[in-house]
Scaffold this motif. Sequence first.
Motif, short mmCIF file in Angstrom:
data_model
loop_
_atom_site.label_atom_id
_atom_site.label_comp_id
_atom_site.label_asym_id
_atom_site.label_seq_id
_atom_site.Cartn_x
_atom_site.Cartn_y
_atom_site.Cartn_z
N TYR A 63 0.85 -1.18 0.00
CA TYR A 63 0.00 0.00 0.00
C TYR A 63 0.89 1.24 0.00
O TYR A 63 2.05 1.19 0.42
CB TYR A 63 -0.87 0.06 1.25
N SER A 102 0.58 5.23 1.56
CA SER A 102 -0.24 6.01 2.48
C SER A 102 -0.72 7.30 1.81
O SER A 102 0.02 7.95 1.08
CB SER A 102 0.57 6.35 3.74
N GLU A 141 -3.64 3.38 1.57
CA GLU A 141 -3.99 3.44 3.00
C GLU A 141 -4.55 4.82 3.30
O GLU A 141 -3.84 5.82 3.24
CB GLU A 141 -2.76 3.15 3.85
N SER A 161 -6.79 0.20 2.75
CA SER A 161 -6.51 0.06 4.17
C SER A 161 -6.86 1.40 4.83
O SER A 161 -6.84 2.44 4.16
CB SER A 161 -5.01 -0.26 4.35
N HIS A 219 -6.28 4.06 8.27
CA HIS A 219 -5.58 4.41 9.52
C HIS A 219 -6.59 5.09 10.43
O HIS A 219 -7.22 6.07 10.06
CB HIS A 219 -4.41 5.36 9.23
N SER A 279 -12.73 -1.81 3.53
CA SER A 279 -11.32 -1.88 3.89
C SER A 279 -10.98 -3.27 4.43
O SER A 279 -11.79 -3.89 5.12
CB SER A 279 -10.98 -0.84 4.96
N CYS A 317 1.04 -3.64 13.90
CA CYS A 317 1.55 -2.88 12.76
C CYS A 317 2.91 -2.36 13.22
O CYS A 317 2.98 -1.47 14.07
CB CYS A 317 0.63 -1.72 12.38
N HIS A 357 1.10 -6.17 9.68
CA HIS A 357 1.18 -5.02 8.78
C HIS A 357 2.44 -4.25 9.17
O HIS A 357 2.86 -4.28 10.33
CB HIS A 357 -0.06 -4.15 8.96
N HIS A 362 4.66 -0.45 8.53
CA HIS A 362 4.81 0.88 7.95
C HIS A 362 6.28 1.10 7.64
O HIS A 362 7.14 0.99 8.53
CB HIS A 362 4.31 1.95 8.92
N ALA A 390 3.02 -1.00 4.01
CA ALA A 390 2.54 0.30 3.54
C ALA A 390 3.67 1.31 3.61
O ALA A 390 4.33 1.44 4.64
CB ALA A 390 1.36 0.78 4.40
N GLU A 398 4.90 4.86 4.07
CA GLU A 398 4.47 6.14 4.64
C GLU A 398 5.56 7.18 4.36
O GLU A 398 6.33 7.54 5.25
CB GLU A 398 4.24 6.01 6.15
#
Length: 251
Positions: free
Chosen positions: A4, A6, A26, A57, A59, A94, A162, A189, A191, A229, A231
């Motif tokens: 993903y 963000s 995300e 996804s 947040h 999601s 995560c 998951h 980040h 994901a 970010e």
Amino acid sequence: MKIYISQLDEFSKLEHIVKEFNVGLEIVTFANAMVLDSKEQYTSELRGYINKVSNVSFHGPFSDLVPGTNDPEIRRVVNKRFTQAFNIAREFNSQRIIYHSGCIPHTYWEKQWVENSKAFWKGFAKDKLDLMEIHIENVFDEDYPLIADIIDEVNHPNFSACLDIGHVNTCSTKSIEHWIKGLNNRIGHVHLHNNEGVLDNHQGLNKGNINMIKTLELLKGYCPEATWALEVFDIKELQESLQFLKSNCFF
């Protein structure tokens, strides 16, 4: 590997990246709890582009929301905000939602904080985990055992960590390797972003002092089913990071 990016910028600036790299998105719009009070305005805008994305996804909100608090009134607000975000994520089909652990070291006796957190998450998640994956993200957390204890207590395949590697690099004295090996397959998951270990500035994967190849290999080895994901704030660095992942055969 499911990847993903963000939503840290306008979708019009991200749409071509989603298409080019065939990645999910995300959604971070509802990470601000105040947005939840104007839900229709923001969900209407989101509907305008969400059908252009194959995997989504979400947040969840996090500012001032502490699941491990002693105060029952604060817990009530946390539950309300988390539930609002969960329901919106459901509207958009999601596959997962991420919430911060809310742990700020030295503000609570650790045993007390983790027991409060266990009770909160067991109550919050009991009727939701068959609908969507829920992940707890580290931010200021010094070490992984408190998060691991909560995950083990809830004991559901759709409830996991995560792991934010950039937060480990800035907020923990423990190594990223220590966190990955300790949480192991509790990580559902991840980040991904980089920094110099001082500011949580969400740089591209090839900028900063995290040994990214080593970190990604560890993630593949210890939690191979985890989704990732990116970010990354800067659009150019985001594109470079996706190319970095592709060039090194990580997706």
